[in-house]
Design a protein around this motif. Structure first.
Motif, mmCIF file in Angstrom:
data_model
loop_
_atom_site.group_PDB
_atom_site.id
_atom_site.type_symbol
_atom_site.label_atom_id
_atom_site.label_comp_id
_atom_site.label_asym_id
_atom_site.label_seq_id
_atom_site.Cartn_x
_atom_site.Cartn_y
_atom_site.Cartn_z
ATOM 1 N N MET A 62 0.874 -1.166 0.000
ATOM 2 C CA MET A 62 0.000 0.000 0.000
ATOM 3 C C MET A 62 0.915 1.221 0.000
ATOM 4 S SD MET A 62 -3.232 0.689 2.436
ATOM 5 C CE MET A 62 -4.560 1.693 1.827
ATOM 6 N N GLU A 117 -8.743 -3.849 -1.534
ATOM 7 C CA GLU A 117 -9.533 -2.627 -1.675
ATOM 8 C C GLU A 117 -9.219 -1.893 -2.972
ATOM 9 O OE1 GLU A 117 -8.818 -0.413 1.901
ATOM 10 O OE2 GLU A 117 -9.222 -2.128 3.171
ATOM 11 N N PHE A 118 -8.620 -0.720 -2.799
ATOM 12 C CA PHE A 118 -8.330 0.158 -3.920
ATOM 13 C C PHE A 118 -6.931 -0.136 -4.459
ATOM 14 C CE2 PHE A 118 -11.312 2.374 -1.164
ATOM 15 C CZ PHE A 118 -12.289 2.746 -2.069
ATOM 16 N N TYR A 119 -6.814 -0.174 -5.800
ATOM 17 C CA TYR A 119 -5.549 -0.473 -6.454
ATOM 18 C C TYR A 119 -5.191 0.609 -7.462
ATOM 19 C CZ TYR A 119 -5.436 -4.970 -4.306
ATOM 20 O OH TYR A 119 -5.365 -5.954 -3.372
ATOM 21 N N TRP A 120 -3.973 1.139 -7.309
ATOM 22 C CA TRP A 120 -3.453 2.077 -8.293
ATOM 23 C C TRP A 120 -3.280 1.371 -9.626
ATOM 24 C CZ3 TRP A 120 -3.804 6.932 -7.573
ATOM 25 C CH2 TRP A 120 -3.449 7.566 -6.391
ATOM 26 N N TYR A 132 -7.395 4.719 -10.382
ATOM 27 C CA TYR A 132 -7.385 3.553 -9.507
ATOM 28 C C TYR A 132 -8.690 2.780 -9.706
ATOM 29 C CZ TYR A 132 -10.579 5.964 -6.313
ATOM 30 O OH TYR A 132 -11.657 6.605 -5.773
ATOM 31 N N PHE A 134 -11.424 -0.057 -7.564
ATOM 32 C CA PHE A 134 -11.851 -0.779 -6.373
ATOM 33 C C PHE A 134 -12.458 -2.091 -6.850
ATOM 34 C CE2 PHE A 134 -15.148 -1.507 -2.969
ATOM 35 C CZ PHE A 134 -14.247 -1.856 -1.979
ATOM 36 N N ASN A 143 -7.542 9.829 -8.355
ATOM 37 C CA ASN A 143 -7.253 10.336 -7.023
ATOM 38 C C ASN A 143 -5.897 11.023 -7.048
ATOM 39 O OD1 ASN A 143 -8.377 10.419 -4.311
ATOM 40 N ND2 ASN A 143 -6.561 9.275 -3.705
ATOM 41 N N ASP A 147 -2.097 9.931 -1.952
ATOM 42 C CA ASP A 147 -2.849 8.960 -1.155
ATOM 43 C C ASP A 147 -2.260 7.571 -1.368
ATOM 44 O OD1 ASP A 147 -4.539 10.734 0.038
ATOM 45 O OD2 ASP A 147 -6.270 10.269 -1.211
ATOM 46 N N PHE A 149 -2.730 3.566 -1.925
ATOM 47 C CA PHE A 149 -3.548 2.449 -2.363
ATOM 48 C C PHE A 149 -2.623 1.260 -2.567
ATOM 49 C CE2 PHE A 149 -6.536 5.657 -4.626
ATOM 50 C CZ PHE A 149 -7.236 5.883 -3.452
#
Length: 160
Positions: A62, A117-120, A132, A134, A143, A147, A149
């Protein structure tokens, strides 16, 4: 044992376990080590999630977008001929989502954690933002790059 020249890429499908020696199967093969799980096959290239590897302990990270890029650029994997480690574009992540259930089943088969969860993606929107995805609901958005991810290294094999 198959060689890269003998791989019939039309028979390789998302959700297959990709074994050392470039053997592909939907079933667990006793005594064989999983190299990756096939997530995408397109344009003569097989893409596999390396966090599924039984050969190496590879964990997803992450990170902010810049550190994610550095992580992938400097990721060490003892690649064989025709192999490379890459980072999915947003278009590729969307295609992987279409194979979500098949890939998730393969992760369960080898008792490895599936996507969280969230992936770049590797796709930038601007100098300060990137795309990104989800996985649970297939939400795609942009985004700010600072941040954090998740990012996963992906093994590719080019088959001609």
């Amino acid at each position: 044992m198959q060689t890269k020249e003998k791989i019939n890429i039309t028979q390789v499908k998302p959700g297959m376990l990709w074994y050392k020696g470039d053997i592909f199967s939907f079933e667990k093969i006793e005594g064989k080590e999983v190299k990756a799980i096939v997530e995408l096959v397109e344009d003569g290239v097989i893409y596999g999630d390396l966090t599924a590897s039984e050969m190496f302990d590879i964990r997803e990270e992450m990170l902010n977008w810049g550190n994610a890029k550095n992580f992938i650029d400097n990721f060490y994997y003892p690649s064989q001929r025709g192999e490379a480690v890459v980072w999915y574009s947003i278009e590729q992540l969307e295609k992987v989502c279409k194979n979500y259930e098949l890939v998730k089943k393969a992760f369960r088969e080898i008792k490895k954690p599936f996507r969280k969860e969230f992936y770049w993606s590797s796709t930038e929107r601007s100098s300060t933002s990137a795309w990104y995805l989800f996985f649970e609901n297939r939400f795609v958005h942009t985004n700010v790059k600072y941040d954090k991810f998740f990012v996963r290294p992906v093994l590719t094999l080019t088959v001609k």
